[in-house]
Design a protein around this motif. Structure first.
Motif, PDB file in Angstrom:
ATOM      1  N   LEU A 202     -78.795 -21.190 -43.210  1.00 51.96           N
ATOM      2  CA  LEU A 202     -79.681 -21.285 -43.094  1.00 51.96           C
ATOM      3  C   LEU A 202     -79.231 -22.400 -42.150  1.00 51.96           C
ATOM      4  O   LEU A 202     -78.451 -23.646 -42.503  1.00 51.96           O
ATOM      5  N   PHE A 203     -80.136 -22.686 -40.727  1.00 55.33           N
ATOM      6  CA  PHE A 203     -79.406 -23.286 -39.726  1.00 55.33           C
ATOM      7  C   PHE A 203     -80.133 -24.485 -39.362  1.00 55.33           C
ATOM      8  O   PHE A 203     -81.726 -24.381 -39.544  1.00 55.33           O
ATOM      9  N   ALA A 204     -79.836 -26.247 -38.272  1.00 52.73           N
ATOM     10  CA  ALA A 204     -80.637 -27.024 -38.235  1.00 52.73           C
ATOM     11  C   ALA A 204     -80.895 -26.553 -36.583  1.00 52.73           C
ATOM     12  O   ALA A 204     -80.212 -26.064 -36.284  1.00 52.73           O
ATOM     13  N   TYR A 205     -81.467 -27.476 -36.405  1.00 53.75           N
ATOM     14  CA  TYR A 205     -82.180 -26.931 -34.547  1.00 53.75           C
ATOM     15  C   TYR A 205     -80.968 -27.158 -33.655  1.00 53.75           C
ATOM     16  O   TYR A 205     -80.986 -26.190 -32.503  1.00 53.75           O
ATOM     17  N   ASP A 206     -79.758 -27.819 -34.206  1.00 52.92           N
ATOM     18  CA  ASP A 206     -78.374 -27.554 -32.954  1.00 52.92           C
ATOM     19  C   ASP A 206     -77.229 -26.688 -33.927  1.00 52.92           C
ATOM     20  O   ASP A 206     -76.644 -26.882 -33.575  1.00 52.92           O
ATOM     21  N   LYS A 207     -77.973 -25.887 -34.205  1.00 55.51           N
ATOM     22  CA  LYS A 207     -77.199 -24.491 -35.081  1.00 55.51           C
ATOM     23  C   LYS A 207     -76.208 -24.687 -36.128  1.00 55.51           C
ATOM     24  O   LYS A 207     -75.298 -24.720 -35.846  1.00 55.51           O
ATOM     25  N   ARG A 208     -76.212 -26.445 -36.497  1.00 52.87           N
ATOM     26  CA  ARG A 208     -75.322 -26.515 -37.805  1.00 52.87           C
ATOM     27  C   ARG A 208     -75.922 -25.892 -39.023  1.00 52.87           C
ATOM     28  O   ARG A 208     -77.024 -25.920 -39.311  1.00 52.87           O
ATOM     29  N   VAL A 209     -74.692 -25.620 -39.104  1.00 51.01           N
ATOM     30  CA  VAL A 209     -75.527 -25.208 -41.399  1.00 51.01           C
ATOM     31  C   VAL A 209     -75.992 -26.158 -41.873  1.00 51.01           C
ATOM     32  O   VAL A 209     -75.380 -26.600 -42.119  1.00 51.01           O
ATOM     33  N   VAL A 210     -77.059 -25.442 -42.503  1.00 45.37           N
ATOM     34  CA  VAL A 210     -77.363 -26.746 -43.156  1.00 45.37           C
ATOM     35  C   VAL A 210     -77.814 -26.388 -45.534  1.00 45.37           C
ATOM     36  O   VAL A 210     -77.634 -27.227 -45.592  1.00 45.37           O
ATOM     37  N   ALA A 211     -77.857 -24.953 -44.983  1.00 45.14           N
ATOM     38  CA  ALA A 211     -78.346 -24.754 -46.431  1.00 45.14           C
ATOM     39  C   ALA A 211     -77.724 -23.242 -46.463  1.00 45.14           C
ATOM     40  O   ALA A 211     -77.334 -22.360 -45.606  1.00 45.14           O
ATOM     41  N   SER A 212     -78.572 -22.570 -47.578  1.00 42.07           N
ATOM     42  CA  SER A 212     -78.153 -21.457 -47.972  1.00 42.07           C
ATOM     43  C   SER A 212     -79.137 -20.796 -48.393  1.00 42.07           C
ATOM     44  O   SER A 212     -80.051 -21.459 -49.699  1.00 42.07           O
ATOM     45  N   LEU A 213     -79.915 -19.192 -48.500  1.00 41.76           N
ATOM     46  CA  LEU A 213     -80.844 -18.854 -49.189  1.00 41.76           C
ATOM     47  C   LEU A 213     -80.790 -17.918 -49.690  1.00 41.76           C
ATOM     48  O   LEU A 213     -79.850 -16.735 -49.342  1.00 41.76           O
ATOM     49  N   THR A 214     -80.954 -17.779 -51.190  1.00 44.80           N
ATOM     50  CA  THR A 214     -79.711 -16.788 -51.897  1.00 44.80           C
ATOM     51  C   THR A 214     -80.958 -15.543 -52.905  1.00 44.80           C
ATOM     52  O   THR A 214     -81.707 -16.152 -53.630  1.00 44.80           O
ATOM     53  N   ILE A 215     -80.857 -14.710 -52.849  1.00 49.55           N
ATOM     54  CA  ILE A 215     -81.308 -13.571 -53.835  1.00 49.55           C
ATOM     55  C   ILE A 215     -80.113 -13.496 -55.061  1.00 49.55           C
ATOM     56  O   ILE A 215     -79.097 -13.947 -54.832  1.00 49.55           O
ATOM     57  N   ALA A 216     -80.521 -14.263 -56.520  1.00 48.41           N
ATOM     58  CA  ALA A 216     -79.945 -13.700 -57.498  1.00 48.41           C
ATOM     59  C   ALA A 216     -80.280 -13.055 -58.977  1.00 48.41           C
ATOM     60  O   ALA A 216     -81.413 -13.973 -59.312  1.00 48.41           O
ATOM     61  N   GLY A 217     -79.124 -12.451 -59.514  1.00 48.28           N
ATOM     62  CA  GLY A 217     -79.532 -12.224 -61.325  1.00 48.28           C
ATOM     63  C   GLY A 217     -78.948 -11.789 -61.474  1.00 48.28           C
ATOM     64  O   GLY A 217     -78.345 -11.444 -61.126  1.00 48.28           O
ATOM     65  N   PRO A 218     -79.059 -10.769 -62.925  1.00 48.37           N
ATOM     66  CA  PRO A 218     -79.025  -9.999 -63.919  1.00 48.37           C
ATOM     67  C   PRO A 218     -77.131  -8.919 -63.013  1.00 48.37           C
ATOM     68  O   PRO A 218     -78.207  -7.851 -61.865  1.00 48.37           O
ATOM     69  N   ASP A 219     -76.296  -8.651 -62.563  1.00 51.19           N
ATOM     70  CA  ASP A 219     -75.889  -7.636 -61.773  1.00 51.19           C
ATOM     71  C   ASP A 219     -75.368  -5.752 -62.810  1.00 51.19           C
ATOM     72  O   ASP A 219     -76.077  -5.723 -61.223  1.00 51.19           O
TER      73      ASP A 219
END
Length: 249
Positions: A202-219
């Protein structure tokens, strides 16, 4: 040392709406602390941006750093409130937990989580910190950091979280380059045993990466043929959240 820190933090409380500026000597008298000690504390806070000295009056007032921290806190509080409904829908769609990991210095921090409703699920505590070189949620952030920051993270030492954690510098850099090229990350058991992660940045308005969104669970619930559908749902949520971020930044 603790007494000095306590005095320094106590000093900041004298800067209020009613009394936003203080001179060294008047603050020393108010606190009943010697002038040289108060001056050293004020100078230290000024050096780090917590206070600034008015060039004309020579009095001190709160600095820009407090404004920056206030903006971070305000943005994070509003961001989680705005983003959580999207995360909740994604968790319901995929049946897995959805994690919002925020970049904080050279670490990640779990800012929000929408848990899976399934009996067996992956969960982590909001506020917990993570290493940026292990696991999809972290590496998808690290992949978009400047090379010198990547090097600084690696220089601190690569320590195994599991036996699948990448500990070779060159291999890790190649992996990060691939993630950046593809725009998403996938891992199994790199940070936590028997847990998969599919993550997008996920990026800020100035294109800097600020976060991530993740799906996670048992493999065992994410075989290879199920990854594309999960990734499509994740990218749809990513686009929705990026639109929301643009509106509030």
């Amino acid at each position: 040392m603790l007494k000095t820190l306590d005095n320094a933090l106590h000093l900041l409380r004298y800067f209020t709406r009613e009394r936003p500026q203080w001179g060294v000597r008047e603050l020393a008298r108010e606190m009943n602390i010697s002038h040289p000690v108060v001056y050293r504390m004020l100078a230290t806070f000024e050096r780090h941006g917590f206070l600034r000295q008015d060039e004309q009056t020579k009095k001190y007032e709160l600095g820009i750093t407090f404004l920056e921290y206030g903006a971070i806190l305000r943005d994070h509080l509003s961001i989680t409130q705005i983003i959580y409904p999207v995360m909740k829908r994604l968790a319901e769609t995929t049946g897995e937990s959805v994690i919002l990991t925020w970049l904080d210095g050279m670490e990640g921090i779990c800012l929000e989580m929408a848990e899976s409703t399934q009996r067996v699920k992956y969960a982590m505590s909001v506020g917990s910190r993570t290493l940026l070189y292990a696991g999809a949620s972290n590496k998808v952030i690290m992949a978009y950091l400047p090379p010198h920051v990547q090097e600084a993270i690696i220089a601190k030492g690569l320590k195994p979280k599991t036996d699948r954690t990448i500990l070779d510098k060159d291999e890790l850099l190649r992996d990060l380059a691939r993630i950046r090229s593809e725009g998403w990350a996938y891992s199994v058991g790199e940070y936590t045993e028997n847990v998969f992660g599919i993550a997008v940045p996920l990026f800020a308005y100035d294109k800097r990466v600020v976060a991530s969104l993740t799906i996670a669970g048992p493999d065992y619930r994410m075989p290879a043929d199920a990854v594309p559908a999960a990734l499509r749902a994740l990218k749809e949520a990513q686009q929705e959240i990026q639109t929301l971020l643009q509106r509030i930044q």
